[in-house]
Design a protein around this motif. Structure first.
Motif, PDB file in Angstrom:
ATOM      1  N   ARG A 165      -7.662  -6.676  -0.430  1.00 49.53           N
ATOM      2  CA  ARG A 165      -8.599  -7.136   0.467  1.00 49.53           C
ATOM      3  C   ARG A 165      -9.539  -5.989   1.148  1.00 49.53           C
ATOM      4  O   ARG A 165     -10.668  -6.285   0.965  1.00 49.53           O
ATOM      5  N   LEU A 166      -9.162  -4.903   1.239  1.00 54.51           N
ATOM      6  CA  LEU A 166      -9.908  -3.872   1.378  1.00 54.51           C
ATOM      7  C   LEU A 166     -10.857  -3.513   0.261  1.00 54.51           C
ATOM      8  O   LEU A 166     -11.781  -3.040   0.401  1.00 54.51           O
ATOM      9  N   ILE A 167     -10.073  -3.667  -0.991  1.00 55.04           N
ATOM     10  CA  ILE A 167     -10.883  -3.416  -2.335  1.00 55.04           C
ATOM     11  C   ILE A 167     -12.117  -4.408  -2.183  1.00 55.04           C
ATOM     12  O   ILE A 167     -13.246  -3.945  -2.374  1.00 55.04           O
ATOM     13  N   GLN A 168     -12.006  -5.439  -1.709  1.00 53.20           N
ATOM     14  CA  GLN A 168     -12.715  -6.665  -2.045  1.00 53.20           C
ATOM     15  C   GLN A 168     -13.831  -6.332  -1.092  1.00 53.20           C
ATOM     16  O   GLN A 168     -15.082  -6.643  -1.169  1.00 53.20           O
ATOM     17  N   LEU A 169     -13.396  -5.785   0.438  1.00 55.88           N
ATOM     18  CA  LEU A 169     -14.479  -5.825   1.260  1.00 55.88           C
ATOM     19  C   LEU A 169     -15.286  -4.401   1.237  1.00 55.88           C
ATOM     20  O   LEU A 169     -15.929  -4.000   1.987  1.00 55.88           O
ATOM     21  N   GLY A 170     -14.902  -3.478   0.323  1.00 57.11           N
ATOM     22  CA  GLY A 170     -15.427  -2.266  -0.095  1.00 57.11           C
ATOM     23  C   GLY A 170     -15.228  -1.176   0.829  1.00 57.11           C
ATOM     24  O   GLY A 170     -15.886  -0.120   1.076  1.00 57.11           O
ATOM     25  N   LYS A 171     -14.047  -1.353   1.236  1.00 55.19           N
ATOM     26  CA  LYS A 171     -13.614  -0.452   2.555  1.00 55.19           C
ATOM     27  C   LYS A 171     -12.423   0.440   2.326  1.00 55.19           C
ATOM     28  O   LYS A 171     -11.591   1.045   3.173  1.00 55.19           O
ATOM     29  N   LEU A 172     -11.744   0.282   1.175  1.00 58.63           N
ATOM     30  CA  LEU A 172     -10.614   1.212   0.729  1.00 58.63           C
ATOM     31  C   LEU A 172     -10.797   2.350   0.410  1.00 58.63           C
ATOM     32  O   LEU A 172     -11.549   2.956  -0.336  1.00 58.63           O
ATOM     33  N   GLY A 173     -10.439   3.478   1.573  1.00 59.51           N
ATOM     34  CA  GLY A 173     -10.591   4.952   1.373  1.00 59.51           C
ATOM     35  C   GLY A 173      -9.516   5.428   0.748  1.00 59.51           C
ATOM     36  O   GLY A 173      -9.877   6.529  -0.073  1.00 59.51           O
ATOM     37  N   GLY A 174      -8.259   5.274   0.853  1.00 56.65           N
ATOM     38  CA  GLY A 174      -7.165   5.723   0.353  1.00 56.65           C
ATOM     39  C   GLY A 174      -5.738   5.659   0.574  1.00 56.65           C
ATOM     40  O   GLY A 174      -5.720   4.765   1.649  1.00 56.65           O
ATOM     41  N   PHE A 175      -4.970   6.512   0.338  1.00 54.05           N
ATOM     42  CA  PHE A 175      -3.524   6.201   0.805  1.00 54.05           C
ATOM     43  C   PHE A 175      -2.693   7.520   1.058  1.00 54.05           C
ATOM     44  O   PHE A 175      -3.094   8.403   0.839  1.00 54.05           O
ATOM     45  N   HIS A 176      -1.611   7.008   2.035  1.00 52.73           N
ATOM     46  CA  HIS A 176      -0.641   8.047   2.432  1.00 52.73           C
ATOM     47  C   HIS A 176       0.467   7.676   1.772  1.00 52.73           C
ATOM     48  O   HIS A 176       1.090   6.549   2.375  1.00 52.73           O
ATOM     49  N   PHE A 177       0.933   8.115   0.632  1.00 55.71           N
ATOM     50  CA  PHE A 177       2.121   7.239   0.054  1.00 55.71           C
ATOM     51  C   PHE A 177       3.361   7.821   0.568  1.00 55.71           C
ATOM     52  O   PHE A 177       3.571   9.182   0.601  1.00 55.71           O
ATOM     53  N   ASN A 178       4.278   6.864   0.622  1.00 57.81           N
ATOM     54  CA  ASN A 178       5.572   7.259   1.132  1.00 57.81           C
ATOM     55  C   ASN A 178       6.604   5.858   1.100  1.00 57.81           C
ATOM     56  O   ASN A 178       5.994   5.079   0.478  1.00 57.81           O
ATOM     57  N   ASP A 179       7.807   5.693   1.524  1.00 54.48           N
ATOM     58  CA  ASP A 179       8.450   4.642   1.532  1.00 54.48           C
ATOM     59  C   ASP A 179       9.032   4.432   3.062  1.00 54.48           C
ATOM     60  O   ASP A 179       9.116   5.343   3.554  1.00 54.48           O
ATOM     61  N   SER A 180       9.659   3.197   3.165  1.00 53.14           N
ATOM     62  CA  SER A 180      10.353   2.882   4.489  1.00 53.14           C
ATOM     63  C   SER A 180      11.493   1.933   4.086  1.00 53.14           C
ATOM     64  O   SER A 180      11.228   1.081   3.161  1.00 53.14           O
ATOM     65  N   LYS A 181      12.325   1.907   5.083  1.00 50.77           N
ATOM     66  CA  LYS A 181      13.530   0.756   4.908  1.00 50.77           C
ATOM     67  C   LYS A 181      13.274  -0.147   6.297  1.00 50.77           C
ATOM     68  O   LYS A 181      13.458  -1.164   6.183  1.00 50.77           O
ATOM     69  N   TYR A 182      13.071   0.547   7.351  1.00 50.72           N
ATOM     70  CA  TYR A 182      13.052   0.104   8.769  1.00 50.72           C
ATOM     71  C   TYR A 182      11.818   0.253   9.523  1.00 50.72           C
ATOM     72  O   TYR A 182      11.307  -0.700  10.082  1.00 50.72           O
ATOM     73  N   GLY A 183      11.035   1.047   9.196  1.00 50.87           N
ATOM     74  CA  GLY A 183       9.654   1.373   9.941  1.00 50.87           C
ATOM     75  C   GLY A 183       8.746   2.375   9.290  1.00 50.87           C
ATOM     76  O   GLY A 183       8.751   2.613   8.086  1.00 50.87           O
TER      77      GLY A 183
END
Length: 432
Positions: free
Chosen positions: A272-290
């Motif tokens: 969605r953010l790509i389509q709307l032209g507003k994807l800036g970037g990521f903080h990559f990590n992972d989660s199980k509960y929160g």
């Protein structure tokens, strides 16, 4: 004083020499497998070599929980020692020349000197990060009840000026971006006036955006809860998008994989953010509960692949205004932070390469025929392909380690740093 220990390039080369025979054999086998799918392994290896993700300066220190923090021997005590560790990661995996700083944790006494120090290690500075979610020693006004959205205009002014300070430091360091995450919100119904808080946020951020150089971007980071548990001002991707749209062409949305409610379809948010032209970037990590801030790909590797499937699809389609900034943001509570950051980097490159293995034509045909099983099968074929030899070859050709973690351990780097860096209180690490 003796020079700080560094892993010698000759040491890496010696270890690589022992691994080259099996790597060549596995690489040639993978090349044959991919050739049957009309995929050129050399093209993919070049893409793997070119992949870049920034590491967080605070990530090389030991994280913690609400209950305890167990410091790692030899963890860095200042920004220069953090850059030494970041340089070691880059030397071994070759995909991490960018370092993201957090101010005031990493506030340099001499920004130009710090930039030269980074340059000598082949590093540059990625997005800056402000800190208005905790009070600092000597800080005049408290952020206990908010920062950019605080009812008190003087508190908001303090938070605005801090963000502008981060931008000014970043200009000297050569950064081109600034990330804003606020912990503002409420723990009780009625504590915060929702509309007024949003108005204050936009007013404050307009001023921050006004301080950006022409070639900079600002990233808005959302989070559904914590430290406020009833309401958060920038609570989800839709709120983030609306704010980015209001703030203008320099404002984009940042997606932290842990900042969503459990089981949210993050890959669709990315699309969605790509389509709307507003994807800036990521903080990559992972989660199980929160917001667990675990190593990338350690819990939900298929989700990570599906996110990169959307990113690669946009890349191949040549979508306009698409230039996402990739960064790791993790809390290493029980592992050596350097090892975790290297492992996470490898997993990101793995997902990126696997996403390039998706047969886009076959997938589109399955989608147009309303054939869900074939669509899933097409994705799974790419996801289950073991591209480890390709990733190792990319590191080797770039001058890194074929097998980074064993080389790191064999070097005794952590033990050397434990001797060089006696433990001190108050080492800056954080969960953001």
């Amino acid at each position: 004083m003796a020079a700080p220990f560094e892993i010698d390039e000759g040491f890496i080369a010696d270890h690589n020499q022992k691994a080259i025979p099996w790597l060549d054999e596995d690489y040639q086998h993978l090349a044959k497998v991919l050739h049957r799918r009309n995929v050129d392994i050399e093209d993919l290896t070049s893409k793997a070599e070119a992949f870049r993700v920034a590491v967080p300066s605070w990530g090389v220190g030991t994280g913690g929980t609400r209950f305890a923090r167990f410091p790692e021997p030899g963890e860095p005590r200042n920004i220069y020692e953090k850059l030494q560790d970041c340089g070691t990661i880059f030397k071994l995996v070759r995909s991490t020349p960018g370092v993201s700083l957090h101010i005031p944790w990493d506030r340099p006494e001499n920004s130009a000197e710090l930039r030269e120090f980074a340059d000598r290690r082949g590093l540059h500075f990625d997005a800056m990060n402000s800190n208005t979610f905790q009070d600092q020693v000597g800080q005049k006004l408290s952020y206990k009840f908010g920062s950019l959205t605080h009812p008190d205009a003087d508190v908001r002014r303090q938070a605005i000026e801090h963000n502008i300070e981060c931008i000014e430091i970043g200009k000297v360091l050569g950064s081109k971006g600034h990330t804003v995450w606020i912990g503002d919100g409420g723990n009780f119904p009625g504590q915060v006036h929702f509309r007024r808080a949003m108005e204050r946020y936009l007013d404050s951020m307009q001023e921050v955006c006004g301080a950006l150089p022409e070639d900079w971007r600002i990233f808005l980071e959302h989070k559904c809860y914590e430290p406020a548990f009833y309401s958060t001002v920038i609570n989800d991707w839709g709120t983030s998008y609306c704010c980015a749209r209001e703030l203008g062409p320099k404002a984009f949305c940042l997606v932290d994989l842990g900042h969503h409610a459990p089981n949210v379809n993050v890959e669709m948010i990315v699309a969605r953010l790509i389509q709307l032209g507003k994807l800036g970037g990521f903080h990559f990590n992972d989660s199980k509960y929160g917001d667990d801030d675990l190593d990338a790909g350690s819990i939900k590797p298929f989700q990570l692949f599906l996110i990169f499937n959307e990113l690669v699809d946009a890349e191949l389609d040549g979508v306009g205004n698409f230039a996402p900034a990739y960064m790791l943001d993790q809390s290493h509570n029980v592992t050596d932070p350097i090892e975790s950051l290297m492992m996470s980097t490898i997993e990101l490159v793995r997902s990126y390469v696997q996403a390039h293995l998706v047969d886009r034509q076959l997938l589109e045909e399955a989608q147009e025929r309303c054939d869900p099983l074939m669509a899933l099968t097409t994705l799974r074929q790419a996801f289950t392909t073991d591209v480890s030899p390709l990733l190792a070859m990319a590191r080797y050709r770039a001058g890194g380690a074929i097998d980074p973690i064993p080389v790191y351990r064999a070097s005794g780097y952590r033990q050397h740093k434990a001797e060089e860096r006696p433990a001190t209180a108050g080492v800056a690490a954080g969960i953001v």
